[in-house]
Design an enzyme around this catalytic site. Structure first.
Site, PDB file in Angstrom:
ATOM      1  N   CYS A   2       0.723  -1.224  -0.099  1.00  0.00           N
ATOM      2  CA  CYS A   2       0.016  -0.075  -0.032  1.00  0.00           C
ATOM      3  C   CYS A   2       0.717   1.498   0.138  1.00  0.00           C
ATOM      4  CB  CYS A   2      -0.850   0.115   1.044  1.00  0.00           C
ATOM      5  SG  CYS A   2      -2.000  -1.409   1.262  1.00  0.00           S
ATOM      6  N   ARG A  27       4.427   0.622  -6.570  1.00  0.00           N
ATOM      7  CA  ARG A  27       4.375  -0.139  -5.121  1.00  0.00           C
ATOM      8  C   ARG A  27       3.238  -1.304  -5.610  1.00  0.00           C
ATOM      9  NH1 ARG A  27       6.416   2.508  -0.620  1.00  0.00           N
ATOM     10  NH2 ARG A  27       4.692   1.635   0.913  1.00  0.00           N
ATOM     11  N   TRP A  75      -3.018  -2.397  -1.854  1.00  0.00           N
ATOM     12  CA  TRP A  75      -2.384  -3.808  -2.531  1.00  0.00           C
ATOM     13  C   TRP A  75      -3.099  -4.736  -1.445  1.00  0.00           C
ATOM     14  CZ3 TRP A  75       1.736  -7.277  -1.195  1.00  0.00           C
ATOM     15  CH2 TRP A  75       1.990  -8.093  -2.320  1.00  0.00           C
ATOM     16  N   ASN A 100      -0.916   1.070   5.981  1.00  0.00           N
ATOM     17  CA  ASN A 100      -0.235   0.314   5.257  1.00  0.00           C
ATOM     18  C   ASN A 100       0.558  -0.536   6.332  1.00  0.00           C
ATOM     19  OD1 ASN A 100       1.692  -0.924   3.424  1.00  0.00           O
ATOM     20  ND2 ASN A 100       3.168   0.588   3.921  1.00  0.00           N
ATOM     21  N   GLY A 101       0.243  -1.959   5.787  1.00  0.00           N
ATOM     22  CA  GLY A 101       1.000  -3.000   6.756  1.00  0.00           C
ATOM     23  C   GLY A 101      -0.081  -3.940   6.960  1.00  0.00           C
ATOM     24  N   GLU A 480      18.477 -15.418 -11.879  1.00  0.00           N
ATOM     25  CA  GLU A 480      18.367 -14.267 -12.196  1.00  0.00           C
ATOM     26  C   GLU A 480      17.388 -14.045 -13.399  1.00  0.00           C
ATOM     27  OE1 GLU A 480      17.236 -12.083 -10.332  1.00  0.00           O
ATOM     28  OE2 GLU A 480      17.372 -10.287 -11.465  1.00  0.00           O
ATOM     29  N   LYS A 484      13.417 -12.935 -13.935  1.00  0.00           N
ATOM     30  CA  LYS A 484      12.901 -11.644 -14.611  1.00  0.00           C
ATOM     31  C   LYS A 484      12.169 -11.889 -15.846  1.00  0.00           C
ATOM     32  CE  LYS A 484      14.322  -8.476 -12.941  1.00  0.00           C
ATOM     33  NZ  LYS A 484      14.747  -9.231 -11.812  1.00  0.00           N
ATOM     34  N   GLU A 487       8.809 -12.859 -14.250  1.00  0.00           N
ATOM     35  CA  GLU A 487       7.654 -12.055 -13.502  1.00  0.00           C
ATOM     36  C   GLU A 487       7.237 -10.895 -14.274  1.00  0.00           C
ATOM     37  OE1 GLU A 487       9.717  -9.378 -10.412  1.00  0.00           O
ATOM     38  OE2 GLU A 487      11.889  -9.695 -11.251  1.00  0.00           O
ATOM     39  N   HIS A 503      19.806 -35.690 -14.678  1.00  0.00           N
ATOM     40  CA  HIS A 503      19.236 -36.298 -13.304  1.00  0.00           C
ATOM     41  C   HIS A 503      17.369 -36.066 -13.158  1.00  0.00           C
ATOM     42  CE1 HIS A 503      23.253 -37.156 -11.919  1.00  0.00           C
ATOM     43  NE2 HIS A 503      23.537 -35.930 -12.170  1.00  0.00           N
ATOM     44  N   LYS A 602       6.236  -3.606  -5.422  1.00  0.00           N
ATOM     45  CA  LYS A 602       7.825  -3.372  -5.680  1.00  0.00           C
ATOM     46  C   LYS A 602       8.548  -3.701  -4.196  1.00  0.00           C
ATOM     47  CE  LYS A 602      11.647  -1.855  -6.926  1.00  0.00           C
ATOM     48  NZ  LYS A 602      12.416  -2.689  -8.095  1.00  0.00           N
TER      49      LYS A 602
END
Ligand code: AGP
Length: 607
Positions: A2, A27, A75, A100-101, A480, A484, A487, A503, A602
C-alpha cells in the site's frame, strides 16, 4: 504494497493527494481513495481500480473540497479489491484512517469491538484499527493513538484524521515506513520519497512508535507518552527527473540503461588507491577477517545477487558462505551465532522476511551487515554495519540496476576479504578492482546492441515454458534471468544447474522448447557445451549468452549473443544485461505492463 499520502497546505488537497499517489503506483495496488476535511466534515472518495478510476468517480460524483487530507493506494491483503474495502476507512463518528501494513491480531480485536456494539462494513484489518481508535478517543488524539497501539500487534503506518480536529493530520508507524515532508508552507506524509519530490525534497523519517502532527503551524513529533521529540530534517538526493522515465518507454528500460552510472556511484567512492575501502560503511579488513562463516540472506533478485556473492567470496576469500531465502532462514532455526556475519541484501530495505531474518540473526548473536538501496529504510537503520548502494530510485517492480549494484558490492566485499585473509596479494586485488571499474564501459557497449536481443526475444513469445541453464556463476545468473522473464513476461521458466539436467529435468525437453544457456565461465565451458548438446539433441532451440571469443557451431546455438570477455569472476556484471533485456522485450512484445506486472509489488513488506 500500500501507499499512504497526506497533505496540509493551501492547494486543492484532492489534486495533490492523487498526484502524490501516482508517484507510488510502482508499489502495486488495486484500489485508491482520499479523505478531505471540508466544510461539511470529513468527506471520502474511494474506488476499486486505478487512480484514473478514482479521478473519474470524483469528476462524476464531486471532488471533496478542502486543503487538508489523506490518501491511499491499496494492495489487498485482507478482503478482496473492492470499493468498500478500499481506504480510507472510518471508525465511528470521529476517526478516519489510511493504513499500510498488516494487523496480525485484527480478528480478536474485531470480535472485541463487535461485542461492544461496533458495526463493520468491510473485511479489512484497517477498519478494525479505525474502530479501535474511535473506541479509545475521548478528545485527545495522541492519547487515543497510544492506547490503541497497545492493543495492536503487527505492522502499520497510519494517517489519521479526527473529525473534531479539523486541519490536522496525525501519523504513527510500526515497521511500515512513513516520512513527513516539509515544503513552502505545506506539509506531507508519505510512504516513500517519490510521492513528495514534486513539492519538496526535505523530510523527516518517522521512527517506530513515534507520532507526528501536521497542521497549519507546521509539524511536531512526540512519543507514545506525549513527550516532544526533535528530529533531523533530511534532504532526498533524488530529483523528480530521476524518478521519471526520462524519455524511455518504461522505467525498467531506463533503469537497465542507468546501470553503468549506478555502478560508478556505488563502487568508486569505496575504492582508495586502487583497492577496496569500505571503512566508511563501518567495515575494515580486521572486522571482516575474523568471521567464522558468512550468511547471505535475502529474497528474490536480491537473493540471486547473494548467490553471486557466495561464488565470489568462497572462490577468492576461501570463507564458507551460506546463501538462504529469508522466508526459509527465519523459520529453520538457523545455526548462526556469535562470530558469524549475516549480510542482508535488500533494495527497498523494508522486505518483511529480510528484516525479520536480520533481527533473528542479531538475536542469535551474529553481526549484521545490510546492503540496501533505500536510504533510511528499516533494514538500513537496524544493521550493525551498512553499505548503501547508490542505484537511485528503482521504480520498476522488476529489479535490474539494484541487482547490478548489489553484485558490485559483493565483489568489493570479496576482494577486501580475500586480501585481508591473505588469499590474494595486493597486485591481484588491484587487478580485480580495476576490472570491476571497467565493467560500466563494457555494459554500455552491450546496451548499444539491445536490438539484437529484441530480435532474439521474439522467438520466445509463444513458449509454454523454457529453461535457463548454466554452471557456477552462470547458474546464479540463470536464476536471475529466469525470474526476470517470469515476473514480467508471465512465460514460465526454470533455472537449472546445467550439470543436473540429466538427473531428471531433461525429460521436459520437447521439440522446439527454448533453452537459454549461459556459458561465460571459461573454466566450465566444455562441460556447459556438452550440456547444451544434450538438450539440442532432444529438440531444444538454444539461445546462447557467451563470451565474444566463442564461435558456437549451428549444432550448439540457434541464437547467440556474445558479451565482452573479462575475468570469469566478473562476467555476471556483463552477462546479466542480455538476460534483463530478453525479459524486457518479451514482456513488451506480449503487451504486458512491464513496470507494474500483475500480482507483484515493488516491496513486499508483508509476510
Ligand atoms: C525482483 O525483480 C523482484 N522485484 C523481487 O524478487 C525483489 O528482488 C524481492 O522482493 C526483494 O526485494 P528487496 O530487494 O526490496 O528486499
Amino acid at each position: 504494497m500500500c501507499g499512504i499520502v497526506g497533505y496540509v497546505g493551501k492547494k486543492c488537497c484532492a489534486d495533490v493527494l492523487v498526484d502524490a499517489l501516482s508517484k507510488l503506483e510502482y508499489r502495486g495496488y488495486d484500489s485508491a481513495g482520499i479523505a478531505v476535511f471540508t466544510e461539511n466534515g470529513i468527506e471520502i472518495a474511494k474506488s476499486k481500480g486505478r487512480l484514473a478510476d478514482l479521478s473519474e468517480k470524483m469528476k462524476n460524483e464531486g471532488k471533496p473540497d478542502g486543503n487538508v487530507g489523506i490518501g491511499h493506494t491499496r494492495w489487498a491483503t485482507h478482503g478482496e479489491p473492492s470499493d468498500v474495502n478500499s481506504h480510507p476507512h472510518r471508525g465511528g463518528e470521529k476517526v478516519t484512517i489510511v493504513h499500510n501494513g498488516i494487523i496480525e491480531n485484527y480478528k480478536k480485536l474485531k470480535e472485541m469491538l463487535i461485542a461492544k456494539g461496533r458495526v463493520f462494513v468491510s473485511e479489512t484489518d484497517t477498519e478494525v484499527v479505525a474502530q479501535l481508535l474511535d473506541l479509545y478517543y475521548e478528545g485527545d488524539p495522541v492519547a487515543a493513538i497510544a492506547r490503541a497501539m497497545q492493543d495492536v500487534t503487527g505492522s502499520f503506518a497510519l494517517g489519521i484524521l479526527f473529525a473534531d480536529h479539523p486541519g490536522k493530520i496525525y501519523a504513527v508507524r510500526r515497521e511500515s515506513p512513513l516520512i513527513v515532508g516539509v515544503g513552502e508552507d505545506e506539509r506531507f506524509i508519505a510512504s516513500d520519497v517519490p510521492a513528495i519530490l514534486k513539492y519538496t525534497a526535505k523530510y523527516y523519517l518517522l521512527e517506530h512508535e513515534e507520532i507526528a502532527l501536521l497542521d497549519e503551524n507546521g509539524v511536531s513529533f512526540c512519543d507514545m507518552q506525549g513527550n516532544t521529540i526533535t528530529k533531523e530534517l533530511l534532504t532526498a538526493d533524488w530529483d523528480m527527473d530521476a524518478a521519471e522515465k526520462q524519455g524511455y518507454e518504461h522505467f525498467m528500460l531506463k533503469e537497465i540503461h542507468e546501470q553503468p552510472e549506478s555502478i560508478k556511484r556505488t563502487v568508486m567512492p569505496r575504492i582508495e588507491n586502487g583497492l577496496p575501502d569500505l571503512h566508511e560503511c563501518g567495515i575494515t579488513p580486521e572486522s571482516l577477517r575474523n568471521f567464522r562463516s558468512i550468511y547471505i540472506v535475502a529474497c528474490g533478485t536480491a537473493m540471486h545477487a547473494g548467490m553471486v556473492g557466495k561464488y565470489v567470496i568462497e572462490k577468492i576469500a576461501r570463507v564458507p558462505v551460506i546463501v538462504d531465502i529469508a522466508s526459509e532462514f527465519r523459520y529453520r532455526e538457523p545455526l548462526i551465532g556469535e562470530g558469524d556475519l549475516i549480510i542482508i541484501i535488500s533494495q527497498s530495505g523494508e522486505t518483511a522476511d529480510s528484516l525479520a531474518a536480520m533481527r533473528l540473526a542479531k538475536k542469535l548473536g551474529a553481526t549484521t551487515l545490510a546492503v540496501v538501496n533505500a536510504k533510511g529504510s528499516s533494514i538500513a537503520r537496524e544493521a550493525d554495519m551498512l553499505i548503501y548502494t547508490h542505484a537511485g530510485p528503482e521504480i520498476a517492480v522488476a529489479s535490474t540496476k539494484a541487482y547490478m549494484v548489489q553484485i558490485s558490492v559483493m565483489y568489493l566485499l570479496g576482494f577486501e576479504l580475500a586480501l585481508a585473509k591473505g588469499k590474494i596479494d595486493e597486485a591481484e586485488c588491484r587487478r580485480l578492482t580495476a576490472l570491476l571499474l571497467e565493467t560500466p564501459d563494457y555494459i554500455a557497449q552491450i546496451l548499444e546492441r539491445k536490438d539484437e536481443i529484441e530480435a532474439m526475444a521474439k522467438h520466445l513469445l509463444d513458449a509454454q515454458s523454457l529453461l535457463y541453464i548454466g554452471r557456477g556463476l552462470d547458474y546464479a545468473l540463470s536464476m536471475e534471468g529466469s525470474l526476470k522473464l517470469k515476473e514480467i513476461s508471465y512465460i514460465h521458466s526454470e533455472a537449472y544447474a546445467a550439470g543436473e539436467l540429466k538427473h531428471g529435468t531433461i525429460s521436459l525437453i520437447y521439440k522446439g522448447m527454448p533453452v537459454i544457456a549461459v556459458d561465460t565461465q571459461k573454466a566450465l565451458h566444455e562441460k556447459t557445451v556438452s550440456n547444451i548438446k544434450e538438450v539440442k539433441a532432444r529438440g531444444a532451440v538454444t539461445f546462447l549468452v557467451c563470451g565474444e571469443s566463442y564461435q558456437p557451431d549451428a549444432d550448439i546455438a540457434d541464437y547467440c549473443f556474445r558479451v565482452p570477455e573479462i575475468d570469469d569472476l566478473l562476467m555476471p556484471m556483463l552477462a546479466v544485461v542480455p538476460l534483463q533485456l530478453i525479459a524486457y522485450h518479451a514482456s513488451v512484445q506480449r503487451g504486458n505492463d512491464v513496470d507494474k506486472p500483475r500480482n507483484l509489488a515493488k516491496s513486499v513488506t508483508v509476510e
